[in-house]
Write a protein that holds these residues in place. Structure first.
Motif, PDB file in Angstrom:
ATOM      1  N   GLY A  10       0.921  -1.248   0.011  1.00 41.94           N
ATOM      2  CA  GLY A  10      -0.084  -0.206  -0.109  1.00 41.94           C
ATOM      3  C   GLY A  10       0.863   1.195   0.164  1.00 41.94           C
ATOM      4  O   GLY A  10       1.911   1.251   0.051  1.00 41.94           O
ATOM      5  N   PHE A  11       0.254   2.443   0.003  1.00 42.92           N
ATOM      6  CA  PHE A  11       0.962   3.715  -0.109  1.00 42.92           C
ATOM      7  C   PHE A  11       1.944   4.044   0.935  1.00 42.92           C
ATOM      8  O   PHE A  11       3.325   3.875   0.837  1.00 42.92           O
ATOM      9  N   ILE A  12       1.588   3.710   2.235  1.00 39.71           N
ATOM     10  CA  ILE A  12       2.502   4.033   3.234  1.00 39.71           C
ATOM     11  C   ILE A  12       3.414   3.150   3.749  1.00 39.71           C
ATOM     12  O   ILE A  12       4.565   3.023   3.953  1.00 39.71           O
ATOM     13  N   ASP A  33       0.753  -8.666   2.044  1.00 36.20           N
ATOM     14  CA  ASP A  33      -0.157  -7.929   1.644  1.00 36.20           C
ATOM     15  C   ASP A  33      -1.149  -8.967   0.825  1.00 36.20           C
ATOM     16  O   ASP A  33      -0.562  -9.960   0.083  1.00 36.20           O
ATOM     17  N   SER A  36      -4.799  -6.103  -2.600  1.00 35.01           N
ATOM     18  CA  SER A  36      -6.266  -5.403  -2.839  1.00 35.01           C
ATOM     19  C   SER A  36      -6.093  -4.523  -4.001  1.00 35.01           C
ATOM     20  O   SER A  36      -4.968  -4.333  -4.558  1.00 35.01           O
ATOM     21  N   ASP A  60      -3.796 -12.592   3.465  1.00 36.67           N
ATOM     22  CA  ASP A  60      -4.807 -11.762   3.987  1.00 36.67           C
ATOM     23  C   ASP A  60      -4.820 -11.856   5.678  1.00 36.67           C
ATOM     24  O   ASP A  60      -4.437 -12.860   6.030  1.00 36.67           O
ATOM     25  N   ILE A  61      -4.515 -10.448   6.172  1.00 45.27           N
ATOM     26  CA  ILE A  61      -4.376 -10.700   7.715  1.00 45.27           C
ATOM     27  C   ILE A  61      -5.279 -11.191   8.414  1.00 45.27           C
ATOM     28  O   ILE A  61      -5.364 -11.528   9.669  1.00 45.27           O
ATOM     29  N   THR A  86      -9.146   1.636   3.487  1.00 43.13           N
ATOM     30  CA  THR A  86      -8.667   2.949   3.844  1.00 43.13           C
ATOM     31  C   THR A  86      -9.557   3.968   3.342  1.00 43.13           C
ATOM     32  O   THR A  86      -9.240   5.380   3.668  1.00 43.13           O
ATOM     33  N   THR A 101     -11.066  -6.518   7.836  1.00 41.03           N
ATOM     34  CA  THR A 101      -9.585  -6.200   7.693  1.00 41.03           C
ATOM     35  C   THR A 101      -9.191  -5.388   9.218  1.00 41.03           C
ATOM     36  O   THR A 101      -8.276  -5.636   9.717  1.00 41.03           O
ATOM     37  N   SER A 125      -2.592   4.246  12.941  1.00 40.20           N
ATOM     38  CA  SER A 125      -3.925   4.695  13.095  1.00 40.20           C
ATOM     39  C   SER A 125      -3.824   6.108  12.343  1.00 40.20           C
ATOM     40  O   SER A 125      -3.075   6.482  11.651  1.00 40.20           O
ATOM     41  N   TYR A 153     -15.188   3.968   8.369  1.00 37.56           N
ATOM     42  CA  TYR A 153     -13.628   3.697   8.333  1.00 37.56           C
ATOM     43  C   TYR A 153     -13.092   4.074   9.434  1.00 37.56           C
ATOM     44  O   TYR A 153     -12.188   3.283  10.421  1.00 37.56           O
ATOM     45  N   LYS A 157     -11.067   1.878  12.470  1.00 31.53           N
ATOM     46  CA  LYS A 157      -9.687   2.145  13.057  1.00 31.53           C
ATOM     47  C   LYS A 157      -9.861   2.483  14.661  1.00 31.53           C
ATOM     48  O   LYS A 157      -8.840   2.171  15.226  1.00 31.53           O
ATOM     49  N   ASN A 183      -1.660  11.789   4.670  1.00 34.22           N
ATOM     50  CA  ASN A 183      -0.503  11.476   3.969  1.00 34.22           C
ATOM     51  C   ASN A 183      -0.554  12.118   2.463  1.00 34.22           C
ATOM     52  O   ASN A 183      -1.596  11.880   1.732  1.00 34.22           O
TER      53      ASN A 183
HETATM   54  N1  LIG Z   1      -3.184   7.526   3.664  1.00 41.66           N
HETATM   55  C1  LIG Z   1      -3.233   8.402   4.600  1.00 41.66           C
HETATM   56  O1  LIG Z   1      -3.368   9.601   4.423  1.00 41.66           O
HETATM   57  C2  LIG Z   1      -3.507   7.929   6.090  1.00 41.66           C
HETATM   58  C3  LIG Z   1      -3.479   8.687   7.201  1.00 41.66           C
HETATM   59  C4  LIG Z   1      -3.546   8.047   8.492  1.00 41.66           C
HETATM   60  C5  LIG Z   1      -3.556   6.842   8.718  1.00 41.66           C
HETATM   61  N2  LIG Z   1      -3.371   5.824   7.528  1.00 41.66           N
HETATM   62  C6  LIG Z   1      -3.339   4.549   7.944  1.00 41.66           C
HETATM   63  O2  LIG Z   1      -2.317   3.995   7.358  1.00 41.66           O
HETATM   64  C7  LIG Z   1      -2.239   2.653   6.960  1.00 41.66           C
HETATM   65  C8  LIG Z   1      -1.916   2.658   5.466  1.00 41.66           C
HETATM   66  O3  LIG Z   1      -2.640   3.597   4.619  1.00 41.66           O
HETATM   67  P1  LIG Z   1      -2.547   3.612   3.038  1.00 41.66           P
HETATM   68  O4  LIG Z   1      -3.107   4.997   2.628  1.00 41.66           O
HETATM   69  O5  LIG Z   1      -1.065   3.052   2.692  1.00 41.66           O
HETATM   70  O6  LIG Z   1      -3.583   2.698   2.597  1.00 41.66           O
HETATM   71  P2  LIG Z   1      -3.581   1.744   0.868  1.00 41.66           P
HETATM   72  O7  LIG Z   1      -4.964   1.536   0.968  1.00 41.66           O
HETATM   73  O8  LIG Z   1      -2.696   2.459   0.320  1.00 41.66           O
HETATM   74  O9  LIG Z   1      -2.815   0.573   1.420  1.00 41.66           O
HETATM   75  C9  LIG Z   1      -3.418  -0.593   2.180  1.00 41.66           C
HETATM   76  C10 LIG Z   1      -2.619  -1.793   1.856  1.00 41.66           C
HETATM   77  O10 LIG Z   1      -3.250  -2.962   2.713  1.00 41.66           O
HETATM   78  C11 LIG Z   1      -3.470  -3.984   1.868  1.00 41.66           C
HETATM   79  N3  LIG Z   1      -4.704  -4.691   2.503  1.00 41.66           N
HETATM   80  C12 LIG Z   1      -5.852  -4.408   2.604  1.00 41.66           C
HETATM   81  N4  LIG Z   1      -6.683  -5.469   3.109  1.00 41.66           N
HETATM   82  C13 LIG Z   1      -5.814  -6.219   3.544  1.00 41.66           C
HETATM   83  C14 LIG Z   1      -5.781  -7.594   4.152  1.00 41.66           C
HETATM   84  N5  LIG Z   1      -6.936  -8.140   4.904  1.00 41.66           N
HETATM   85  N6  LIG Z   1      -4.651  -8.413   4.327  1.00 41.66           N
HETATM   86  C15 LIG Z   1      -3.499  -8.009   4.009  1.00 41.66           C
HETATM   87  N7  LIG Z   1      -3.312  -6.964   3.310  1.00 41.66           N
HETATM   88  C16 LIG Z   1      -4.326  -5.894   2.952  1.00 41.66           C
HETATM   89  C17 LIG Z   1      -3.459  -3.317   0.342  1.00 41.66           C
HETATM   90  O11 LIG Z   1      -3.453  -4.598  -0.466  1.00 41.66           O
HETATM   91  C18 LIG Z   1      -2.885  -2.280   0.288  1.00 41.66           C
HETATM   92  O12 LIG Z   1      -1.785  -2.542  -0.118  1.00 41.66           O
HETATM   93  C19 LIG Z   1      -3.729   2.438   7.265  1.00 41.66           C
HETATM   94  O13 LIG Z   1      -3.842   1.721   8.264  1.00 41.66           O
HETATM   95  C20 LIG Z   1      -4.586   3.901   7.224  1.00 41.66           C
HETATM   96  O14 LIG Z   1      -5.604   3.633   8.144  1.00 41.66           O
HETATM   97  C21 LIG Z   1      -3.320   6.507   6.350  1.00 41.66           C
END
Ligand SMILES: NC(=O)c1ccc[n+]([C@@H]2O[C@H](COP(=O)([O-])OP(=O)(O)OC[C@H]3O[C@@H](n4cnc5c(N)ncnc54)[C@H](O)[C@@H]3O)[C@@H](O)[C@H]2O)c1
Length: 322
Positions: A10-12, A33, A36, A60-61, A86, A101, A125, A153, A157, A183
């Motif tokens: 995922g992104f972060i 991962d 998804s 899958d977690i 997310t 999830t 979080s 959502y 969380k 982010n």
């Molecule tokens: N993006 C933001 O601005 C932001 C801000 C605050 C917190 N967060 C938190 O940071 C975390 C990462 O966010 P993101 O933006 O990178 O999300 P994202 O949606 O880009 O990536 C999520 C990743 O999790 C994987 N995933 C989803 N369900 C899954 C499962 N059941 N088992 C295994 N893998 C699974 C997806 O394939 C994906 O690669 C999340 O917990 C989100 O709540 C994000």
């Protein structure tokens, strides 16, 4: 050490994985991962080829058997849980996957940490667990502000945060939590505001803005977030929550205007031609704002990136990715 990174595609999670492999060359990173729709699949295959201290499991977690086997085989010292559903809009359409999830999956990881000798667990979080503030408020959320999530959502969380704290209190699992602001940066899925807006402009379409566009978000560059997680993992106090933000608060409308300026280089007067207002998101939070003095004082971390500079790089990256 061996560190499990869930949601590594995922992104972060991907930004964190790359950073950790680069900065902690003696460590092994075990990525998990489910791939998804939000996953950066090619980046993970590339890491598997290039990085000898990275292994990847497509899992899958919520899959107890697979997760147990990974813990058994890899014997992790720490887990950082980025895996999540997310996108707020998707949670408004249907919350089921979010509960699976974000709540059941986190619980399963906590159980695995408990079972395999109280493995260190860090939960990623969001500031959205606090709910929102009025636009005219001067307040910011601290780590002890009440949890008042608005969307399915953020409710999922918040549940995961509470479960993490309960596993610390009840089972002694060494847990920490970080609650981050919005982010931006490379590898974010195009459904999110900045990539979505840039892609709209690339297609010659207008940027859609919910409601009056006055909703304020606190933006942090993903590279700063990743370093905050590193600081917490290495030096954070067990059982503690840390807010992670850059204090860069801007309305959605102002952000859209900045994106248009960067992308089109148009004059100020022409900017609003690129914007269209659409009906507001249900339950739309008005303003997020984080007090980050705890992490600054306790761990010496603070966001250092310049918003305009990183935004420009991000916009260029989105453009070049096509
Ligand atoms: N993006 C933001 O601005 C932001 C801000 C605050 C917190 N967060 C938190 O940071 C975390 C990462 O966010 P993101 O933006 O990178 O999300 P994202 O949606 O880009 O990536 C999520 C990743 O999790 C994987 N995933 C989803 N369900 C899954 C499962 N059941 N088992 C295994 N893998 C699974 C997806 O394939 C994906 O690669 C999340 O917990 C989100 O709540 C994000």
């Amino acid at each position: 050490m061996t560190i499990i990174v869930t949601g590594c595609a995922g992104f972060i999670g991907l930004n964190f994985t790359k950073y950790w492999l680069y900065e902690h060359k003696g460590d092994k990173v075990v990525g998990i991962d489910s791939f998804s729709y939000a996953a950066n699949v090619d980046e993970i295959y590339e890491l598997c080829e290039k990085e000898h201290n990275f292994v990847f499991y497509r899992a899958d977690i919520c899959d107890k058997v697979k997760i147990s086997r990974i813990f058994q085989d890899e014997k992790p010292n720490a887990v950082v849980n980025f895996a999540a559903e997310t996108h707020v809009d998707r949670s408004i359409e249907s919350a089921e996957k979010f509960l699976m999830t974000n709540v059941v999956g986190t619980n399963l990881l906590l159980d695995a940490c408990r079972e395999y000798g109280n493995v260190r667990f860090h939960q990623i979080s969001t500031d959205e667990v606090y709910g929102d503030l009025p636009l005219n408020s001067k307040k910011s959320f601290t780590e002890s502000s009440p949890l008042l999530p608005s969307s399915p959502y953020s409710a999922s969380k918040a549940a995961a945060d509470l479960l993490s704290l309960a596993y610390y209190r009840t089972h002694g699992v060494p847990v920490t939590i970080s609650r981050s602001a919005n982010n931006y940066g490379f590898f974010q899925h195009e459904e999110k505001m900045i990539p979505h807006s840039v892609k709209s402009l690339m297609r010659g379409e207008k940027i859609s803005i919910y409601g009056d566009g006055k909703n304020v978000r606190d933006w942090i560059y993903v590279g700063d977030h990743v370093k905050a997680v590193e600081a917490i993992l290495l030096n954070g106090k067990i059982g503690e929550i840390y807010n992670v933000g850059a204090g860069y608060e801007i309305s959605n409308l102002e952000l859209a205007r900045k994106i248009i300026l960067c992308y089109t280089e148009s004059s100020d007067a022409a900017i609003d031609e690129y914007i269209e207002f659409v009906p507001d998101r249900k339950g739309h939070d008005r303003r997020y704002s984080l007090d980050t003095s705890k992490i600054k004082n306790a761990l010496g971390w603070q966001a250092i990136s310049d918003f305009d500079e990183e935004l420009l790089k991000t916009i260029k990256w989105i453009g070049e990715k096509q």
